[in-house]
Design a protein around this motif. Sequence first.
Motif, short mmCIF file in Angstrom:
data_model
loop_
_atom_site.label_atom_id
_atom_site.label_comp_id
_atom_site.label_asym_id
_atom_site.label_seq_id
_atom_site.Cartn_x
_atom_site.Cartn_y
_atom_site.Cartn_z
N GLY A 184 1.04 -1.20 0.01
CA GLY A 184 -0.10 0.03 -0.02
C GLY A 184 0.96 1.19 0.00
O GLY A 184 1.89 1.37 0.78
N ILE A 185 0.64 2.12 -0.86
CA ILE A 185 1.35 3.50 -1.01
C ILE A 185 0.63 4.60 -0.74
O ILE A 185 -0.60 4.79 -1.36
CB ILE A 185 2.19 3.43 -2.39
N ASP A 186 0.97 5.40 0.03
CA ASP A 186 0.04 6.76 0.40
C ASP A 186 0.75 7.96 0.14
O ASP A 186 1.81 8.16 0.77
CB ASP A 186 -0.34 6.47 1.92
N ILE A 187 0.87 8.18 -1.07
CA ILE A 187 1.56 9.64 -1.56
C ILE A 187 0.91 10.91 -0.76
O ILE A 187 -0.20 11.10 -1.19
CB ILE A 187 1.42 9.59 -2.95
N GLY A 188 1.84 11.49 -0.13
CA GLY A 188 1.54 13.00 0.25
C GLY A 188 2.17 13.98 -0.32
O GLY A 188 3.30 13.63 -0.90
N GLY A 189 1.84 15.25 0.21
CA GLY A 189 2.68 16.45 -0.42
C GLY A 189 4.32 16.24 0.22
O GLY A 189 5.23 16.76 -0.58
N MET A 190 4.29 15.68 1.46
CA MET A 190 5.52 15.87 1.97
C MET A 190 6.34 14.33 2.04
O MET A 190 7.61 14.37 1.93
CB MET A 190 5.66 16.36 3.53
N SER A 191 5.54 13.36 2.20
CA SER A 191 6.13 12.25 2.30
C SER A 191 5.30 11.07 1.54
O SER A 191 4.24 11.09 1.58
CB SER A 191 6.34 11.53 3.83
N ILE A 192 6.06 9.95 1.13
CA ILE A 192 5.32 9.02 0.70
C ILE A 192 5.45 7.83 1.90
O ILE A 192 6.51 7.30 2.00
CB ILE A 192 6.30 8.54 -0.69
N LYS A 193 4.25 7.19 1.99
CA LYS A 193 4.33 6.23 3.03
C LYS A 193 4.06 5.00 2.40
O LYS A 193 2.92 4.74 1.69
CB LYS A 193 3.23 6.50 4.24
N ILE A 194 4.83 3.91 2.61
CA ILE A 194 4.45 2.49 2.18
C ILE A 194 4.65 1.52 3.03
O ILE A 194 5.59 1.46 4.03
CB ILE A 194 5.61 2.41 0.98
N GLY A 195 3.85 0.52 2.90
CA GLY A 195 3.72 -0.61 4.00
C GLY A 195 3.30 -1.94 3.12
O GLY A 195 2.72 -1.74 1.99
N LEU A 196 3.58 -2.98 3.78
CA LEU A 196 3.30 -4.31 3.27
C LEU A 196 2.03 -4.97 4.28
O LEU A 196 2.10 -4.63 5.34
CB LEU A 196 4.23 -5.19 3.54
N VAL A 197 0.98 -5.19 3.42
CA VAL A 197 -0.22 -5.45 4.26
C VAL A 197 -0.63 -6.90 4.03
O VAL A 197 -0.74 -7.35 2.88
CB VAL A 197 -1.52 -4.38 4.07
N SER A 198 -0.89 -7.46 5.03
CA SER A 198 -1.49 -8.97 4.83
C SER A 198 -2.98 -9.02 4.34
O SER A 198 -3.70 -7.79 4.47
CB SER A 198 -1.35 -9.87 5.99
N ASP A 211 -6.79 9.41 -2.55
CA ASP A 211 -6.32 9.06 -0.94
C ASP A 211 -7.50 8.81 -0.11
O ASP A 211 -7.47 8.07 0.68
CB ASP A 211 -5.11 10.10 -0.39
N ALA A 212 -8.38 9.86 -0.19
CA ALA A 212 -9.63 9.51 0.76
C ALA A 212 -10.41 8.45 0.36
O ALA A 212 -10.86 7.64 1.25
CB ALA A 212 -10.66 10.95 0.72
N ASN A 213 -10.66 8.17 -1.11
CA ASN A 213 -11.44 6.83 -1.35
C ASN A 213 -10.51 5.75 -0.66
O ASN A 213 -11.15 4.83 -0.06
CB ASN A 213 -11.28 7.03 -2.77
N ASN A 268 -3.25 7.21 10.97
CA ASN A 268 -2.30 7.49 9.77
C ASN A 268 -2.10 6.17 8.95
O ASN A 268 -1.40 6.53 7.93
CB ASN A 268 -1.02 7.69 10.52
N ASN A 269 -2.46 5.08 9.35
CA ASN A 269 -2.39 3.87 8.65
C ASN A 269 -3.26 3.58 7.55
O ASN A 269 -3.23 2.91 6.69
CB ASN A 269 -2.00 2.67 9.55
N ALA A 270 -4.42 4.58 7.72
CA ALA A 270 -5.63 4.19 6.86
C ALA A 270 -5.31 4.27 5.30
O ALA A 270 -5.75 3.42 4.46
CB ALA A 270 -6.65 5.33 7.28
N GLY A 271 -4.35 5.24 5.07
CA GLY A 271 -4.05 5.45 3.67
C GLY A 271 -3.34 4.30 3.06
O GLY A 271 -3.48 3.79 2.12
#
Length: 314
Positions: free
Chosen positions: A5-19, A111-113, A302-305
């Motif tokens: 899952g990749i959550d792109i924002g203006g300041m940071s790109i948050k990336i995680g692996l989700v089961s 992102d809100a979707n 913060n992990n919703a994205g």
Amino acid sequence: MYFAGIDIGGMSIKIGLVSSEGKLIVSRAIPTNHDLGYEDMIRRSSELISELCKEANISTSKIKGIGVGIPGTADSSTGIATSAVNIGWKNTPVSEEFSKYFDVPIIISNDANCAALGEQKFGSGAGYQNLIFITLGTGVGSGIIIDGKLVEGVSCAGAESGHMVIQVDGELCNCGRCGCWECYASATALIKQTKAAMQANPYSKLHAVGRKYGKVTGRTAFLAAQDGDDVAQSVVDKYIKYIATGLINLANIIHPEAFIIGGGISHEGDYLMKPLQQFMDNNFFASGMYPTVKTICATLGNNAGIIGAAALVM
Ligand SMILES: [Zn+2]
């Protein structure tokens, strides 16, 4: 099976692996640095996915899809981000670029979707097939789920409830119209409303709270109100009425089972949610005829994205 899952924002790109159960296994953020171009952002994001796989001891072959949340308009049918002003994207071929690095399904959305989907599958919206997610932050974002599916509209430019006008000829919005909901119900708007009340009321406790925390934030009015300040209470009351007005408008059109409220302001908990529920119970068109529309706090924070983006490809 895992999903990135990749959550792109203006300041940071948050990336995680989700089961596949929605558990966030590992995550990290990198600076957006959008001035280096989208190819660079996507290359760095792809490298980070590989790094996270190593870190979590997961073979990259177990990554079955990549979901990307974009701060703007993203066409999920073409994989093209139509417009994301904050990161300088316009008609950016996101899925195509990611597919240079990973041979898996890649799905993009606003992102809100994504957050709406995350909350519906794995957060406080679990069990609801019809819900509207609202995030109260810098602006007002929204995601609509009907019959378990995201409603993105033609070309995926819909579900922008924040730009529903609640005050004709009201305050000028970034979108060019006047009186949009987000001009009244965002955290940015609350800060503006708080500052105006401070200027008009030099003896309000709002000043002391503002000084204590070094600046006026979305919390200032809530804190001073809890300390018994009448001016602060009237700021909070009016602000909640603005939020409720938009929610009730949406309830009257869609009649979802629940609203899930996220974003910084949602941390006020019961101080926010209880009066919102009361407004809903008293003003929803079909109240009395049907069970009320519930107003519930988001739980993924913060992990919703990230989780929501991953949920796009599950
Ligand atoms: Zn607007």
